[in-house]
Design a protein around this motif. Structure first.
Motif, PDB file in Angstrom:
ATOM      1  N   LYS A   6       0.842  -1.196   0.000  1.00 61.57           N
ATOM      2  CA  LYS A   6       0.000   0.000   0.000  1.00 61.57           C
ATOM      3  C   LYS A   6       0.880   1.251   0.000  1.00 61.57           C
ATOM      4  O   LYS A   6       2.055   1.209   0.355  1.00 61.57           O
ATOM      5  CB  LYS A   6      -0.929   0.034   1.220  1.00 61.57           C
ATOM      6  N   VAL A   7       0.286   2.374  -0.377  1.00 61.93           N
ATOM      7  CA  VAL A   7       0.996   3.654  -0.407  1.00 61.93           C
ATOM      8  C   VAL A   7       0.357   4.584   0.621  1.00 61.93           C
ATOM      9  O   VAL A   7      -0.856   4.786   0.617  1.00 61.93           O
ATOM     10  CB  VAL A   7       0.938   4.292  -1.807  1.00 61.93           C
ATOM     11  N   ALA A   8       1.209   5.154   1.482  1.00 62.35           N
ATOM     12  CA  ALA A   8       0.742   6.045   2.542  1.00 62.35           C
ATOM     13  C   ALA A   8       1.352   7.432   2.384  1.00 62.35           C
ATOM     14  O   ALA A   8       2.497   7.575   1.943  1.00 62.35           O
ATOM     15  CB  ALA A   8       1.113   5.476   3.911  1.00 62.35           C
ATOM     16  N   LEU A   9       0.594   8.435   2.760  1.00 67.48           N
ATOM     17  CA  LEU A   9       1.048   9.820   2.824  1.00 67.48           C
ATOM     18  C   LEU A   9       0.926  10.242   4.282  1.00 67.48           C
ATOM     19  O   LEU A   9      -0.141  10.084   4.881  1.00 67.48           O
ATOM     20  CB  LEU A   9       0.158  10.675   1.918  1.00 67.48           C
ATOM     21  N   VAL A  10       2.020  10.757   4.869  1.00 67.70           N
ATOM     22  CA  VAL A  10       2.030  11.140   6.285  1.00 67.70           C
ATOM     23  C   VAL A  10       2.433  12.605   6.405  1.00 67.70           C
ATOM     24  O   VAL A  10       3.571  12.958   6.086  1.00 67.70           O
ATOM     25  CB  VAL A  10       2.998  10.257   7.115  1.00 67.70           C
ATOM     26  N   THR A  11       1.499  13.468   6.848  1.00 69.94           N
ATOM     27  CA  THR A  11       1.860  14.862   7.088  1.00 69.94           C
ATOM     28  C   THR A  11       2.604  14.949   8.415  1.00 69.94           C
ATOM     29  O   THR A  11       2.365  14.168   9.331  1.00 69.94           O
ATOM     30  CB  THR A  11       0.623  15.785   7.114  1.00 69.94           C
ATOM     31  N   GLY A  12       3.532  15.893   8.490  1.00 73.84           N
ATOM     32  CA  GLY A  12       4.360  15.984   9.697  1.00 73.84           C
ATOM     33  C   GLY A  12       5.181  14.716   9.857  1.00 73.84           C
ATOM     34  O   GLY A  12       5.463  14.280  10.972  1.00 73.84           O
ATOM     35  N   GLY A  13       5.578  14.120   8.734  1.00 72.95           N
ATOM     36  CA  GLY A  13       6.207  12.804   8.743  1.00 72.95           C
ATOM     37  C   GLY A  13       7.701  12.768   8.990  1.00 72.95           C
ATOM     38  O   GLY A  13       8.280  11.694   9.076  1.00 72.95           O
ATOM     39  N   ALA A  14       8.333  13.921   9.132  1.00 70.00           N
ATOM     40  CA  ALA A  14       9.781  13.937   9.295  1.00 70.00           C
ATOM     41  C   ALA A  14      10.237  13.739  10.735  1.00 70.00           C
ATOM     42  O   ALA A  14      11.396  13.395  10.975  1.00 70.00           O
ATOM     43  CB  ALA A  14      10.354  15.253   8.761  1.00 70.00           C
ATOM     44  N   GLN A  15       9.340  13.936  11.691  1.00 70.19           N
ATOM     45  CA  GLN A  15       9.749  13.910  13.087  1.00 70.19           C
ATOM     46  C   GLN A  15       8.658  13.317  13.967  1.00 70.19           C
ATOM     47  O   GLN A  15       7.511  13.220  13.556  1.00 70.19           O
ATOM     48  CB  GLN A  15      10.015  15.341  13.570  1.00 70.19           C
ATOM     49  N   GLY A  16       9.024  12.968  15.167  1.00 72.21           N
ATOM     50  CA  GLY A  16       8.069  12.574  16.201  1.00 72.21           C
ATOM     51  C   GLY A  16       7.152  11.429  15.821  1.00 72.21           C
ATOM     52  O   GLY A  16       7.582  10.428  15.247  1.00 72.21           O
ATOM     53  N   ILE A  17       5.879  11.593  16.148  1.00 69.71           N
ATOM     54  CA  ILE A  17       4.891  10.545  15.906  1.00 69.71           C
ATOM     55  C   ILE A  17       4.751  10.256  14.419  1.00 69.71           C
ATOM     56  O   ILE A  17       4.613   9.108  14.012  1.00 69.71           O
ATOM     57  CB  ILE A  17       3.528  10.929  16.528  1.00 69.71           C
ATOM     58  N   GLY A  18       4.803  11.304  13.585  1.00 67.24           N
ATOM     59  CA  GLY A  18       4.702  11.102  12.138  1.00 67.24           C
ATOM     60  C   GLY A  18       5.817  10.226  11.610  1.00 67.24           C
ATOM     61  O   GLY A  18       5.592   9.316  10.801  1.00 67.24           O
ATOM     62  N   ARG A  19       7.031  10.477  12.065  1.00 70.54           N
ATOM     63  CA  ARG A  19       8.188   9.665  11.647  1.00 70.54           C
ATOM     64  C   ARG A  19       8.015   8.229  12.132  1.00 70.54           C
ATOM     65  O   ARG A  19       8.276   7.277  11.398  1.00 70.54           O
ATOM     66  CB  ARG A  19       9.462  10.291  12.193  1.00 70.54           C
ATOM     67  N   ALA A  20       7.573   8.053  13.369  1.00 67.52           N
ATOM     68  CA  ALA A  20       7.356   6.706  13.910  1.00 67.52           C
ATOM     69  C   ALA A  20       6.263   5.983  13.127  1.00 67.52           C
ATOM     70  O   ALA A  20       6.366   4.782  12.855  1.00 67.52           O
ATOM     71  CB  ALA A  20       6.993   6.786  15.390  1.00 67.52           C
ATOM     72  N   PHE A  21       5.224   6.701  12.756  1.00 65.17           N
ATOM     73  CA  PHE A  21       4.133   6.131  11.966  1.00 65.17           C
ATOM     74  C   PHE A  21       4.668   5.663  10.615  1.00 65.17           C
ATOM     75  O   PHE A  21       4.374   4.559  10.153  1.00 65.17           O
ATOM     76  CB  PHE A  21       3.029   7.179  11.779  1.00 65.17           C
ATOM     77  N   ALA A  22       5.468   6.529   9.966  1.00 65.23           N
ATOM     78  CA  ALA A  22       6.055   6.182   8.671  1.00 65.23           C
ATOM     79  C   ALA A  22       6.934   4.940   8.783  1.00 65.23           C
ATOM     80  O   ALA A  22       6.867   4.029   7.944  1.00 65.23           O
ATOM     81  CB  ALA A  22       6.867   7.361   8.131  1.00 65.23           C
ATOM     82  N   GLN A  23       7.749   4.883   9.819  1.00 65.21           N
ATOM     83  CA  GLN A  23       8.637   3.743  10.032  1.00 65.21           C
ATOM     84  C   GLN A  23       7.835   2.461  10.246  1.00 65.21           C
ATOM     85  O   GLN A  23       8.175   1.404   9.705  1.00 65.21           O
ATOM     86  CB  GLN A  23       9.553   4.017  11.220  1.00 65.21           C
ATOM     87  N   ALA A  24       6.760   2.556  11.002  1.00 66.79           N
ATOM     88  CA  ALA A  24       5.923   1.378  11.243  1.00 66.79           C
ATOM     89  C   ALA A  24       5.266   0.901   9.949  1.00 66.79           C
ATOM     90  O   ALA A  24       5.207  -0.304   9.683  1.00 66.79           O
ATOM     91  CB  ALA A  24       4.859   1.697  12.294  1.00 66.79           C
ATOM     92  N   LEU A  25       4.781   1.827   9.144  1.00 65.05           N
ATOM     93  CA  LEU A  25       4.177   1.461   7.861  1.00 65.05           C
ATOM     94  C   LEU A  25       5.200   0.806   6.940  1.00 65.05           C
ATOM     95  O   LEU A  25       4.922  -0.210   6.298  1.00 65.05           O
ATOM     96  CB  LEU A  25       3.564   2.692   7.192  1.00 65.05           C
ATOM     97  N   LEU A  26       6.394   1.378   6.878  1.00 69.07           N
ATOM     98  CA  LEU A  26       7.461   0.788   6.067  1.00 69.07           C
ATOM     99  C   LEU A  26       7.811  -0.616   6.568  1.00 69.07           C
ATOM    100  O   LEU A  26       8.048  -1.519   5.769  1.00 69.07           O
ATOM    101  CB  LEU A  26       8.704   1.685   6.079  1.00 69.07           C
ATOM    102  N   GLY A  27       7.820  -0.786   7.875  1.00 75.31           N
ATOM    103  CA  GLY A  27       8.117  -2.087   8.465  1.00 75.31           C
ATOM    104  C   GLY A  27       7.099  -3.153   8.103  1.00 75.31           C
ATOM    105  O   GLY A  27       7.412  -4.348   8.107  1.00 75.31           O
TER     106      GLY A  27
END
Length: 159
Positions: A6-27
């Motif tokens: 799947k493809v996800a778009l995460v606003t505020g994705g460079a830091q904090g919760i957004g970054r953790a969310f992105a990392q979890a999705l990639l995982g």
């Protein structure tokens, strides 16, 4: 929820919760577009995630979510780059009671705008495959604002 492929778009994705969310999705096998107004943090996050995951699975797009054309353009770039959009995570947020108008633009207006853009691009009637929209908020604003205003909430006594 299965996110592999799947493809996800995460606003505020460079830091904090957004970054953790992105990392979890990639995982879990997703491809992720990180949107953030902090270009330096965005490039650093993408580089770090590229080391951990495959570089072609991440995309960084500098974006100020309070600028409607930037946000719309970012959604278009995600579709152009990955060919689809399945998950929108409206995560960008600030806590700045001194600039309440900007806070509302980021914490409320951009979430609504991101939700509508997500619906537009993921809607089956528009060529999408459906999807998921996740809107994140925090209680941090509640405690900071109430502390600065010396306001107490009516809470039951803790035992």
């Amino acid at each position: 929820m299965h996110v592999n492929g799947k493809v996800a778009l995460v606003t505020g994705g460079a830091q904090g919760i957004g970054r953790a969310f992105a990392q979890a999705l990639l995982g879990k096998g997703a491809k992720v577009a990180l949107l953030d107004r902090n270009a330096e943090a965005g490039q650093q996050s993408k580089a770090a995630l590229d080391e951990q995951f495959e570089a072609q699975r991440t995309l960084f797009i500098p974006c100020d979510v309070t600028e409607p054309e930037q946000l719309k353009g970012a959604f278009k770039k995600v579709i152009e780059h990955f060919g689809r959009l399945d998950i929108v995570v409206n995560n960008a947020g600030v806590n700045n009671e001194k600039d309440w108008e900007s806070t509302i633009q980021i914490n409320l207006t951009s979430v609504i705008r991101g939700t509508y853009l997500g619906l537009e691009y993921m809607r089956k009637g528009n060529g999408g495959d459906g999807g998921v929209i996740i809107n994140i908020s925090s209680l941090a604003g509640r405690s900071s604002i109430t502390d600065s205003m010396n306001v107490s909430w009516n809470r039951p006594p803790s035992s």
